[in-house]
Design a protein around this motif. Structure first.
Motif, PDB file in Angstrom:
ATOM      1  N   ASN A 269       0.825  -1.213   0.000  1.00  0.00           N
ATOM      2  CA  ASN A 269       0.000   0.000   0.000  1.00  0.00           C
ATOM      3  C   ASN A 269       0.855   1.257   0.000  1.00  0.00           C
ATOM      4  O   ASN A 269       1.971   1.246   0.509  1.00  0.00           O
ATOM      5  CB  ASN A 269      -0.870   0.038   1.262  1.00  0.00           C
ATOM      6  CG  ASN A 269      -1.920  -1.048   1.258  1.00  0.00           C
ATOM      7  OD1 ASN A 269      -1.808  -2.055   0.554  1.00  0.00           O
ATOM      8  ND2 ASN A 269      -2.953  -0.841   2.043  1.00  0.00           N
ATOM      9  N   HIS A 270       0.296   2.333  -0.504  1.00  0.00           N
ATOM     10  CA  HIS A 270       1.010   3.611  -0.509  1.00  0.00           C
ATOM     11  C   HIS A 270       0.094   4.727  -0.026  1.00  0.00           C
ATOM     12  O   HIS A 270      -0.852   5.095  -0.719  1.00  0.00           O
ATOM     13  CB  HIS A 270       1.541   3.926  -1.907  1.00  0.00           C
ATOM     14  CG  HIS A 270       2.456   2.865  -2.409  1.00  0.00           C
ATOM     15  ND1 HIS A 270       3.770   2.760  -2.004  1.00  0.00           N
ATOM     16  CD2 HIS A 270       2.240   1.827  -3.253  1.00  0.00           C
ATOM     17  CE1 HIS A 270       4.320   1.714  -2.581  1.00  0.00           C
ATOM     18  NE2 HIS A 270       3.417   1.127  -3.340  1.00  0.00           N
ATOM     19  N   CYS A 324       4.567   9.578  -1.268  1.00  0.00           N
ATOM     20  CA  CYS A 324       4.135   8.455  -0.442  1.00  0.00           C
ATOM     21  C   CYS A 324       4.648   8.717   0.968  1.00  0.00           C
ATOM     22  O   CYS A 324       5.778   9.159   1.147  1.00  0.00           O
ATOM     23  CB  CYS A 324       4.700   7.145  -0.976  1.00  0.00           C
ATOM     24  SG  CYS A 324       4.305   5.760   0.113  1.00  0.00           S
ATOM     25  N   LYS A 326       5.201   6.513   3.334  1.00  0.00           N
ATOM     26  CA  LYS A 326       6.134   5.512   3.860  1.00  0.00           C
ATOM     27  C   LYS A 326       7.528   6.034   3.528  1.00  0.00           C
ATOM     28  O   LYS A 326       7.898   6.114   2.350  1.00  0.00           O
ATOM     29  CB  LYS A 326       5.897   4.153   3.211  1.00  0.00           C
ATOM     30  CG  LYS A 326       4.575   3.516   3.649  1.00  0.00           C
ATOM     31  CD  LYS A 326       4.418   2.120   3.076  1.00  0.00           C
ATOM     32  CE  LYS A 326       3.142   1.483   3.597  1.00  0.00           C
ATOM     33  NZ  LYS A 326       2.862   0.172   2.938  1.00  0.00           N
ATOM     34  N   HIS A 329       9.808   4.713   0.997  1.00  0.00           N
ATOM     35  CA  HIS A 329       9.394   4.760  -0.408  1.00  0.00           C
ATOM     36  C   HIS A 329       9.774   6.078  -1.069  1.00  0.00           C
ATOM     37  O   HIS A 329       9.512   6.277  -2.246  1.00  0.00           O
ATOM     38  CB  HIS A 329       7.880   4.521  -0.532  1.00  0.00           C
ATOM     39  CG  HIS A 329       7.480   3.133  -0.161  1.00  0.00           C
ATOM     40  ND1 HIS A 329       6.179   2.699  -0.201  1.00  0.00           N
ATOM     41  CD2 HIS A 329       8.233   2.068   0.229  1.00  0.00           C
ATOM     42  CE1 HIS A 329       6.143   1.423   0.164  1.00  0.00           C
ATOM     43  NE2 HIS A 329       7.362   1.038   0.437  1.00  0.00           N
ATOM     44  N   MET A 400       9.173   7.822  -4.616  1.00  0.00           N
ATOM     45  CA  MET A 400       7.797   8.296  -4.833  1.00  0.00           C
ATOM     46  C   MET A 400       7.616   9.715  -4.287  1.00  0.00           C
ATOM     47  O   MET A 400       6.969   9.927  -3.251  1.00  0.00           O
ATOM     48  CB  MET A 400       6.809   7.350  -4.163  1.00  0.00           C
ATOM     49  CG  MET A 400       6.738   5.978  -4.826  1.00  0.00           C
ATOM     50  SD  MET A 400       5.555   4.925  -3.991  1.00  0.00           S
ATOM     51  CE  MET A 400       5.241   3.679  -5.245  1.00  0.00           C
TER      52      MET A 400
HETATM   53 CU   LIG Z   1       4.738   3.952  -0.702  1.00  0.00          CU
END
Ligand SMILES: [Cu+2]
Length: 471
Positions: A269-270, A324, A326, A329, A400
């Motif tokens: 997931n993002h 994103c 995270k 990421h 990202m």
């Molecule tokens: Cu992500």
């Protein structure tokens, strides 16, 4: 864009196709496969004034991608996708061997109008079989593209044709349903946008309409081809097979209503976060979200295999981060494993170590921000782990990450990068002239609603005395 007749192009002449069993008459019936050679964001594709082309619409802009032109044949929109090995530039100078469509990964965006009859030719120039699945579409089961279930796989060298009516307006994806883990890990995917044929109560007119896919690769630093048997260890987190600083900005004019259509074809997931504005999720793969069911957000999690269509008013000028959330990421691949060094004191140690190991280097004792500016020797063909330079220094982001650039002085529909934002005087965080020594701590404050704590019980506490062996 380089329009060329695919069948007269080098590498696959008529002879090759004839040998693969396709008659010359059938070849003449195929639309040309339009190729695209650049990873730059192409401008919106305005369809030619053809009768039966449906309602005029605001075309989408595919981030670092392009829209596939069609030809009209007896009331049917015909497209030609060619599955083939491609070399994608993921960031300037970082080239990766991928599989994609019509010269790029991801493939071009398919853009049609609700009610259009579409005919899609898919030619396989890969070394193994493939299929095409039209994720989210209403269509006859035999057009769903699941190898073995709804059709035989398309062998190398062959062309299959899919035909259906684009029944539902919205944002969809396409990808193979054959050796899926390998083919998606190699970059085979694309987007599909079906515009409404009439004004739709739940679909707003927008001035800017962007789409992109979240995708991920496992490319060993220094190598050039993704590892395809990766289950979870992806190290390149990309949007449309590009990584920051290779991702173009999303540009909007002050006051524009903006739609982003974001599909996730990675294995995780993002949570996509935008600074500076609030947005609403106005649509999913399943269709428009009724206005009564929308809520404001600044981050929305996009799960695996999902598309989220988000909309906002670009009413704050500036360069706003979009990324994103995270944090691993928004980084490139690590070329080495690094222990946590925060708080470690290396003074004196480096000099001694460098006597035997002249290249010995220290990093991380003050955090990893130094990486953003460190001139470190990289393996060939990768990109720095934390990178991208803004007007005030290293942005310390890779993967990202991009920017939403909102400007008052843009022409309508101008999607070109306007450069860095100039802050109006007095509107930027700045250093205050206070030496550290003058920072005084106030006594710890007690919140008025708190009941004062009882006196510390230390006077009555019995503390262990001496002989622990008896415990
Ligand atoms: Cu992500």
């Amino acid at each position: 864009m380089n329009r060329r007749n695919f069948f007269s192009s080098a590498g696959l002449g008529l002879g090759a196709m004839a040998a693969a069993g396709v008659s010359r008459a059938a070849l003449a019936a195929l639309p040309e496969a339009v190729q695209h050679n650049s990873a730059d964001t192409a401008g919106p594709w305005i369809p030619p004034g053809v009768t039966g082309a449906g309602r005029p619409y605001q075309p989408v802009v595919t981030l670092n991608g392009w829209t596939l032109p069609w030809r009209m044949n007896d009331g049917v929109k015909e497209f030609h996708l060619v599955a083939e090995p491609v070399v994608r530039e993921m960031a300037p100078g970082f080239l990766v061997n991928m599989w994609g469509y019509n010269g790029q990964s991801p493939g071009p965006t398919i853009e049609v109008v609700e009610g259009d009859r579409v005919r899609l030719f898919v030619t396989n120039r890969l070394p193994e079989h493939t299929t095409m699945h039209w994720h989210g579409q209403r269509l006859p089961a035999g057009m769903d593209g699941v190898g073995g279930l709804t059709q035989p796989q398309i062998p190398p060298g062959k062309t299959f044709v899919y035909e259906f009516v684009a029944r539902r307006p919205g944002t969809f994806m396409y990808h193979p349903h054959a050796d899926e883990m390998t083919q998606m890990a190699m970059g085979m995917m694309g987007m599909w946008v079906t515009h409404p044929k009439a004004r739709h109560p739940q679909i707003s007119d927008v001035q800017r309409d962007y789409c992109f896919l979240l995708n991920a690769f496992d490319v060993e630093p220094g190598s050039r081809t993704p590892q395809v048997n990766t289950m979870l260890d992806f190290n390149i987190w990309s949007w449309n097979s590009r990584v920051f600083p290779g991702i173009d900005p999303l540009v909007a004019r002050l006051g524009d209503r903006v739609r982003l259509r974001i599909g996730n074809l990675t294995m995780t997931n993002h949570p996509i976060h935008i600074h500076g504005i609030e947005f609403e999720v106005t649509g999913t793969d399943g269709g428009p979200v009724p206005a009564s069911a929308r809520w404001p957000e600044v981050t929305t999690d996009i799960a695996v295999g999902q598309m989220r269509q988000i909309e906002f008013l670009a009413d704050e000028p500036g360069d706003w981060a979009i990324h994103c959330h995270k944090s691993h990421h928004t980084m490139g691949a690590m070329g080495h494993s690094v222990p946590t060094m925060i708080g470690a004191d290396h003074r004196g140690l480096v000099g001694r170590l460098q006597k035997t190991q002249p290249d010995y280097m220290v990093m991380g004792e003050r955090g990893m921000a130094d990486m953003g500016e460190m001139q470190m020797e990289l393996p060939e063909n990768t990109f720095p782990m934390m990178t991208g330079t803004g007007p005030y220094g290293a942005i310390e982001m890779g993967g990202m990450f991009s920017t939403l650039k909102v400007r008052a002085d843009l022409a309508p529909g101008d999607h070109r990068d306007p450069g860095w934002y100039t802050m109006p005087p007095g509107t930027q965080a700045r250093e205050v002239a206070t030496p550290d020594a003058q920072v005084q701590r106030a006594p710890a404050m007690m919140h008025p609603s708190h009941t004062p704590a009882p006196p510390a019980p230390s006077a009555n506490a019995r503390k262990p005395q001496g002989n622990h062996a008896s415990h």
